[in-house]
Design an enzyme around this catalytic site. Structure first.
Site, short mmCIF file in Angstrom:
data_model
loop_
_atom_site.label_atom_id
_atom_site.label_comp_id
_atom_site.label_asym_id
_atom_site.label_seq_id
_atom_site.Cartn_x
_atom_site.Cartn_y
_atom_site.Cartn_z
CE LYS A 79 -1.94 1.51 3.74
NZ LYS A 79 -2.75 1.67 4.94
CG ASP A 99 -7.25 3.53 2.41
OD1 ASP A 99 -8.21 3.19 1.68
OD2 ASP A 99 -7.10 4.70 2.81
#
Length: 156
Positions: free
Chosen positions: A61, A79
């Site tokens: 991420k 997320d």
């Protein structure tokens, strides 16, 4: 500077980042990343997924955020907000993990729109399609939202 971060007292870093949570581990990671960038890349954050993911505390991420924002690479970071919105809109299944969601979104969203879409999904999830008390009734996407349609059936 990176040199200042590398040499900083860990408690000074902790005091600065305390409001963001898990500050002790993040402070250690900051020092480690600064050291690694200085020693391995001359202080430059490289356009190199493998290297970035090797840094302490950096996963897929964060790497996607860095590649997208620094190098305009077509990446989408998944997320909690992006995952929730994707599942509610039916772009992903509830059982999908973040990598599966990332792959699905990358296939569905044109490359040139991925970076902007990431930010749009994050903000939409943070302020409208919230985990608790989402603002479904005033949402402009309710006509295409699987979550809204399902919740309305339950209410009847």
């Amino acid at each position: 500077t990176l040199e200042d971060l590398k040499n900083a007292d860990i408690n000074d870093i902790i005091d600065i980042i305390r409001p963001i949570g898990t500050f002790k581990k993040k402070a250690l990671n900051i020092k480690s990343i600064a050291e690694s960038l200085i020693e391995n890349t001359g202080g430059i954050v490289p356009n190199d997924r493998e290297f970035l993911e090797s840094l302490s505390g950096v996963g897929r991420k964060t790497t996607n955020v860095v590649l997208s924002n620094l190098y305009n690479e077509p990446c989408i970071a998944v997320d909690t907000h992006v995952a929730r919105v994707s599942k509610r809109l039916g772009l992903a299944y509830n059982k999908d993990d973040v990598l599966t969601i990332e792959k699905k979104l990358t296939k569905k969203i044109p490359k040139e729109k991925l970076n902007r879409m990431h930010h749009q999904l994050v903000l939409f999830g943070r302020y409208y399609c919230k985990a608790v008390k989402p603002e479904c009734d005033s949402c402009k996407l309710k006509d295409i939202c699987k979550y809204y349609k399902k919740s309305k059936k339950i209410d009847k």
